[in-house]
Design a protein around this motif. Structure first.
Motif, PDB file in Angstrom:
ATOM      1  N   UNK A  88       0.940  -1.130   0.007  1.00 27.28           N
ATOM      2  CA  UNK A  88      -0.152   0.022  -0.012  1.00 27.28           C
ATOM      3  C   UNK A  88       0.936   1.310  -0.041  1.00 27.28           C
ATOM      4  N   UNK A  89       1.950   1.399   0.865  1.00 29.17           N
ATOM      5  CA  UNK A  89       2.793   2.493   0.801  1.00 29.17           C
ATOM      6  C   UNK A  89       3.664   2.717  -0.684  1.00 29.17           C
ATOM      7  N   UNK A  90       4.181   1.521  -1.236  1.00 29.60           N
ATOM      8  CA  UNK A  90       4.523   1.724  -2.627  1.00 29.60           C
ATOM      9  C   UNK A  90       3.291   2.487  -3.561  1.00 29.60           C
ATOM     10  N   UNK A  91       2.226   1.907  -3.490  1.00 25.78           N
ATOM     11  CA  UNK A  91       1.322   2.487  -4.214  1.00 25.78           C
ATOM     12  C   UNK A  91       1.016   4.041  -3.960  1.00 25.78           C
ATOM     13  N   UNK A 124      -3.793   9.109   7.907  1.00 20.59           N
ATOM     14  CA  UNK A 124      -4.357  10.058   8.736  1.00 20.59           C
ATOM     15  C   UNK A 124      -5.543   9.512   9.218  1.00 20.59           C
ATOM     16  N   UNK A 125      -5.964   9.741  10.676  1.00 16.08           N
ATOM     17  CA  UNK A 125      -7.045   9.100  11.042  1.00 16.08           C
ATOM     18  C   UNK A 125      -8.597   9.263  10.712  1.00 16.08           C
ATOM     19  N   UNK A 126      -8.590  10.397   9.659  1.00 16.41           N
ATOM     20  CA  UNK A 126      -9.869  10.381   9.086  1.00 16.41           C
ATOM     21  C   UNK A 126      -9.842   9.874   7.584  1.00 16.41           C
ATOM     22  N   UNK A 127      -8.857   8.991   7.483  1.00 14.96           N
ATOM     23  CA  UNK A 127      -8.713   8.212   6.024  1.00 14.96           C
ATOM     24  C   UNK A 127      -8.732   6.933   6.360  1.00 14.96           C
ATOM     25  N   UNK A 128      -9.672   6.264   5.561  1.00 14.94           N
ATOM     26  CA  UNK A 128      -9.590   4.570   5.684  1.00 14.94           C
ATOM     27  C   UNK A 128      -9.212   4.125   4.367  1.00 14.94           C
ATOM     28  N   UNK A 129      -8.207   3.347   4.406  1.00 11.22           N
ATOM     29  CA  UNK A 129      -7.742   2.469   3.076  1.00 11.22           C
ATOM     30  C   UNK A 129      -7.946   1.139   3.156  1.00 11.22           C
ATOM     31  N   UNK A 130      -8.858   0.508   2.195  1.00 13.17           N
ATOM     32  CA  UNK A 130      -9.168  -0.826   2.138  1.00 13.17           C
ATOM     33  C   UNK A 130      -8.453  -1.390   0.818  1.00 13.17           C
ATOM     34  N   UNK A 149       0.665   0.483   6.094  1.00 11.59           N
ATOM     35  CA  UNK A 149       1.173   0.739   4.689  1.00 11.59           C
ATOM     36  C   UNK A 149       2.285  -0.291   4.168  1.00 11.59           C
ATOM     37  N   UNK A 150       2.372  -1.242   5.112  1.00 14.56           N
ATOM     38  CA  UNK A 150       3.290  -2.468   4.531  1.00 14.56           C
ATOM     39  C   UNK A 150       2.541  -3.500   4.057  1.00 14.56           C
ATOM     40  N   UNK A 151       1.136  -3.388   4.050  1.00 15.71           N
ATOM     41  CA  UNK A 151       0.243  -4.467   3.568  1.00 15.71           C
ATOM     42  C   UNK A 151       0.372  -4.862   2.180  1.00 15.71           C
ATOM     43  N   UNK A 152       0.694  -6.207   1.915  1.00 14.86           N
ATOM     44  CA  UNK A 152       0.939  -6.560   0.533  1.00 14.86           C
ATOM     45  C   UNK A 152      -0.283  -6.643  -0.385  1.00 14.86           C
TER      46      UNK A 152
END
Length: 95
Positions: free
Chosen positions: A28-31, A54-60, A72-75
């Motif tokens: 996710x971080x690389x993206x 950020x606490x008000x941002x959700x990333x799935x 952010x290290x999620x593959x």
């Protein structure tokens, strides 16, 4: 690896008013790094000064919140999609 990133309405002006963009990365971080290279200004809207989401941002990734994976290290599995969703706060507004 290329992934589709779904953007909320608030971020679309930074990406040419597109609802979806393609980005590359194995995590996710690389993206997010690739998104920033393609569409300057996105990183600061997604990450705080320390580099955390950020606490008000959700990333799935697909249907999994990355906060419950490896952040952010999620593959990213083959064919994955990323959805960026702003947190919604509210209340009754009645006192």
């Amino acid at each position: 690896m290329g992934v589709i990133v779904k953007l909320p309405t608030q971020l679309r002006p930074l990406a040419g008013d597109r609802a979806e963009v393609q980005a590359s990365g194995e995590t996710v971080g690389q993206v997010i790094d690739d998104l920033e290279a393609q569409h300057p200004g996105l990183r600061e809207r997604l990450l705080d000064e320390s580099g955390s989401i950020r606490r008000f941002v959700n990333i799935y990734v697909d249907d999994e919140d990355v906060r419950f994976l490896k952040g952010l290290e999620s593959s990213l599995p083959e064919g994955a999609s990323i959805s960026i969703i702003p947190a919604v706060a509210g209340g009754s507004g009645v006192r």
